[in-house]
Design a protein around this motif. Structure first.
Motif, PDB file in Angstrom:
ATOM      1  N   SER A  90       0.846  -1.199   0.000  1.00  0.00           N
ATOM      2  CA  SER A  90       0.000   0.000   0.000  1.00  0.00           C
ATOM      3  C   SER A  90       0.880   1.246   0.000  1.00  0.00           C
ATOM      4  O   SER A  90       0.481   2.299  -0.486  1.00  0.00           O
ATOM      5  N   GLU A  91       2.091   1.118   0.511  1.00  0.00           N
ATOM      6  CA  GLU A  91       3.003   2.278   0.456  1.00  0.00           C
ATOM      7  C   GLU A  91       3.388   2.632  -0.973  1.00  0.00           C
ATOM      8  O   GLU A  91       3.600   3.796  -1.295  1.00  0.00           O
ATOM      9  N   MET A  94       0.540   4.591  -2.133  1.00  0.00           N
ATOM     10  CA  MET A  94       0.587   5.918  -1.484  1.00  0.00           C
ATOM     11  C   MET A  94       1.566   6.835  -2.204  1.00  0.00           C
ATOM     12  O   MET A  94       1.302   8.007  -2.447  1.00  0.00           O
ATOM     13  N   PHE A 115       0.995   7.228  10.623  1.00  0.00           N
ATOM     14  CA  PHE A 115       1.842   6.135  10.148  1.00  0.00           C
ATOM     15  C   PHE A 115       3.107   6.710   9.499  1.00  0.00           C
ATOM     16  O   PHE A 115       3.038   7.530   8.587  1.00  0.00           O
ATOM     17  N   ALA A 158      -5.897   6.695   8.722  1.00  0.00           N
ATOM     18  CA  ALA A 158      -5.678   5.243   8.804  1.00  0.00           C
ATOM     19  C   ALA A 158      -6.679   4.677   9.803  1.00  0.00           C
ATOM     20  O   ALA A 158      -6.807   5.175  10.914  1.00  0.00           O
ATOM     21  N   ASN A 162      -2.358   3.215  12.858  1.00  0.00           N
ATOM     22  CA  ASN A 162      -1.024   2.817  13.332  1.00  0.00           C
ATOM     23  C   ASN A 162      -0.321   4.111  13.711  1.00  0.00           C
ATOM     24  O   ASN A 162      -0.223   4.994  12.850  1.00  0.00           O
ATOM     25  N   ALA A 191      -4.997  -0.756   6.139  1.00  0.00           N
ATOM     26  CA  ALA A 191      -4.013  -1.852   6.181  1.00  0.00           C
ATOM     27  C   ALA A 191      -4.432  -2.942   7.180  1.00  0.00           C
ATOM     28  O   ALA A 191      -4.080  -4.104   7.010  1.00  0.00           O
ATOM     29  N   TYR A 192      -5.184  -2.545   8.211  1.00  0.00           N
ATOM     30  CA  TYR A 192      -5.548  -3.503   9.272  1.00  0.00           C
ATOM     31  C   TYR A 192      -7.044  -3.786   9.302  1.00  0.00           C
ATOM     32  O   TYR A 192      -7.563  -4.200  10.328  1.00  0.00           O
ATOM     33  N   THR A 218      -3.753  -3.973   2.080  1.00  0.00           N
ATOM     34  CA  THR A 218      -2.457  -4.615   1.885  1.00  0.00           C
ATOM     35  C   THR A 218      -2.501  -6.120   2.138  1.00  0.00           C
ATOM     36  O   THR A 218      -3.369  -6.604   2.866  1.00  0.00           O
ATOM     37  N   SER A 220       0.281  -7.311   3.386  1.00  0.00           N
ATOM     38  CA  SER A 220       1.443  -7.398   4.287  1.00  0.00           C
ATOM     39  C   SER A 220       1.104  -7.836   5.697  1.00  0.00           C
ATOM     40  O   SER A 220       1.994  -8.216   6.452  1.00  0.00           O
ATOM     41  N   LYS A 221      -0.156  -7.725   6.071  1.00  0.00           N
ATOM     42  CA  LYS A 221      -0.491  -7.957   7.480  1.00  0.00           C
ATOM     43  C   LYS A 221      -1.119  -9.342   7.654  1.00  0.00           C
ATOM     44  O   LYS A 221      -0.418 -10.310   7.811  1.00  0.00           O
ATOM     45  N   ARG A 229       5.796  -7.402  -1.132  1.00  0.00           N
ATOM     46  CA  ARG A 229       5.320  -6.056  -1.458  1.00  0.00           C
ATOM     47  C   ARG A 229       4.128  -6.082  -2.408  1.00  0.00           C
ATOM     48  O   ARG A 229       4.273  -5.983  -3.636  1.00  0.00           O
TER      49      ARG A 229
HETATM   50  C1  LIG Z   1      -1.286   2.110   8.494  1.00  0.00           C
HETATM   51  C2  LIG Z   1      -0.368   1.400   7.563  1.00  0.00           C
HETATM   52  N1  LIG Z   1      -0.479   1.607   6.251  1.00  0.00           N
HETATM   53  C3  LIG Z   1       0.324   1.007   5.370  1.00  0.00           C
HETATM   54  C4  LIG Z   1       1.317   0.152   5.802  1.00  0.00           C
HETATM   55  C5  LIG Z   1       2.265  -0.420   4.798  1.00  0.00           C
HETATM   56  O1  LIG Z   1       1.765  -1.500   4.189  1.00  0.00           O
HETATM   57  P1  LIG Z   1       2.512  -2.129   2.925  1.00  0.00           P
HETATM   58  O2  LIG Z   1       3.414  -3.164   3.461  1.00  0.00           O
HETATM   59  O3  LIG Z   1       1.385  -2.662   2.133  1.00  0.00           O
HETATM   60  O4  LIG Z   1       3.224  -1.045   2.200  1.00  0.00           O
HETATM   61  C6  LIG Z   1       1.477  -0.111   7.146  1.00  0.00           C
HETATM   62  C7  LIG Z   1       2.561  -1.002   7.596  1.00  0.00           C
HETATM   63  O5  LIG Z   1       2.971  -1.061   8.699  1.00  0.00           O
HETATM   64  C8  LIG Z   1       0.623   0.537   8.046  1.00  0.00           C
HETATM   65  O6  LIG Z   1       0.773   0.358   9.353  1.00  0.00           O
END
Ligand SMILES: Cc1ncc(COP(=O)(O)O)c(C=O)c1O
Length: 365
Positions: A90-91, A94, A115, A158, A162, A191-192, A218, A220-221, A229
């Motif tokens: 997601s970064e 972004m 974040f 967010a 986070n 993301a969560y 994402t 990633s979690k 990625r």
């Molecule tokens: C709120 C938030 N957004 C995005 C991300 C990043 O996610 P990604 O790994 O998909 O770039 C994180 C990762 O810690 C996060 O905490």
């Protein structure tokens, strides 16, 4: 004119959480528990691993820009493919949003200590970055709405947030949205969201497909794929069309895309991960409170602890590292007196609590 613009020169780079190898090297401990990056403690989705193995044979081919994953997501979430984007986490998306929509005179508005990944990306664009304080560790959406001015282009939210782990509710978001002009882009970073969506108050943003809202999610979690990625987003077709012009043509990688598609089918792994997190979070919150730590209630896969000052937060991080437990100091986010702990496996959580008991009773070495 200096070669490097002042806003880049003064930027503080993103510092990822320490690795297991770092702690082994620095403290000479063998068993290390990594609870500092909100990763899935069960590892990657098994179905994703199998898909990765299959995909390896095609590594000589260029990827198709996330087309296959976009199609699968469109079907799963009942939207058109034109409303979906896929990227390098997601970064990655972004970063594309920032490059696509921000002009020099624009401003970004968000909460204090947002974040860190977003902070670094937004500041690297050199535009004005404004924040408002938390209220009880939650977004103060009425104050955010009040602070929107003629220059505000992006509002970043967010949910769950986070590093606090808190959410804003459906009603709070509805009231906020009514006060945001259409020319302002709202980034809803979810993301969560998988961890929070059982909460009836949680505003799953798929129900808010407004023209100026972009949802980011994402793998990633909860899917355990932080290392490949892969992330995705939903928005109005016009926004996606322009994002796709800016995105690197071959992002996401073919491995990342294959892993993401397979992970979406891994409902068993998802269920197991969510149950483990729920149990672990309850256990940790109870244990931490019994040890008289100030804990912020969380809807995510991590918990924030508030200490009295920076020294106390630092010593907690160091004393745990000496015992092989890595947690996240939050100074870089802008909360020097706070730390964040990711929920681990049952065994990892118990090791953390054991280490904290030793710290509290001053019996660790
Ligand atoms: C709120 C938030 N957004 C995005 C991300 C990043 O996610 P990604 O790994 O998909 O770039 C994180 C990762 O810690 C996060 O905490």
């Amino acid at each position: 004119m200096p070669l490097v613009p002042q806003y880049i020169e003064s930027l503080r780079p993103y510092l990822p959480g320490k690795s297991i190898a770092d702690i082994r090297r620095e403290f000479g401990v063998q068993q290390v528990v990594k609870l500092n990056s909100n990763e899935n403690p069960l590892g990657p989705s098994p179905l994703a691993l199998k898909a990765l193995e299959r995909q390896v044979a095609d590594l000589h081919r260029y990827p198709n820009g996330g087309l296959d994953l976009r199609a699968v997501l469109a079907q799963k979430f009942q939207v058109k493919i034109e409303n979906v984007v896929a990227g390098s986490g997601s970064e990655g998306i972004m970063s594309n949003i920032i490059r696509t929509f921000l002009c020099d005179d624009d401003e970004v508005l968000t909460t204090e200590a947002a974040f860190i990944g977003f902070q670094v990306l937004a500041r690297s664009r050199g535009v004005r970055y404004r924040t408002i304080p938390y209220k009880n560790w939650r977004y103060d959406l009425p104050s955010l709405a009040e602070r929107i001015n003629d220059h505000t282009k992006i509002v970043y939210l967010a949910n769950p947030n986070n590093p606090t782990g808190t959410i804003f509710t459906r009603t709070e978001f509805d009231d906020f949205y009514k006060r945001v002009p259409e020319r302002v882009l709202i980034i809803l970073d979810e993301a969560y969201f998988e961890y929070a969506r059982q909460n009836p108050l949680y505003p799953d943003s798929m129900q808010y497909r407004y023209d100026n809202v972009i949802t980011l999610r994402t793998f990633s979690k909860v899917y355990g794929l932080a290392g490949v990625r892969i992330g995705y987003g939903f928005a109005h077709g016009e926004l996606i069309k322009n994002l796709l012009k800016v995105k690197l043509p071959f992002e996401p990688s073919s491995l990342a895309q294959a892993a993401g598609i397979a992970a979406l089918l891994d409902t068993e792994f998802m269920q197991h991960s969510l149950e483990l997190n729920q149990k672990g979070r309850e256990y940790l919150i109870k244990a931490l409170r019994e040890l008289e730590f100030e804990v912020v209630p969380s809807e995510a896969n991590f918990i924030m602890i508030v200490r009295d000052n920076e020294e106390e937060a630092d010593s907690l991080v160091k004393d745990l590292m000496k015992q092989g437990v890595i947690i996240r100091p939050l100074k870089s986010f802008g909360l020097a007196n706070c730390v964040r702990i990711s929920v681990g496996t049952l065994e990892e959580n118990e090791l953390l609590v054991g280490a904290l008991i030793k710290i509290r009773s001053k019996t660790y070495v």
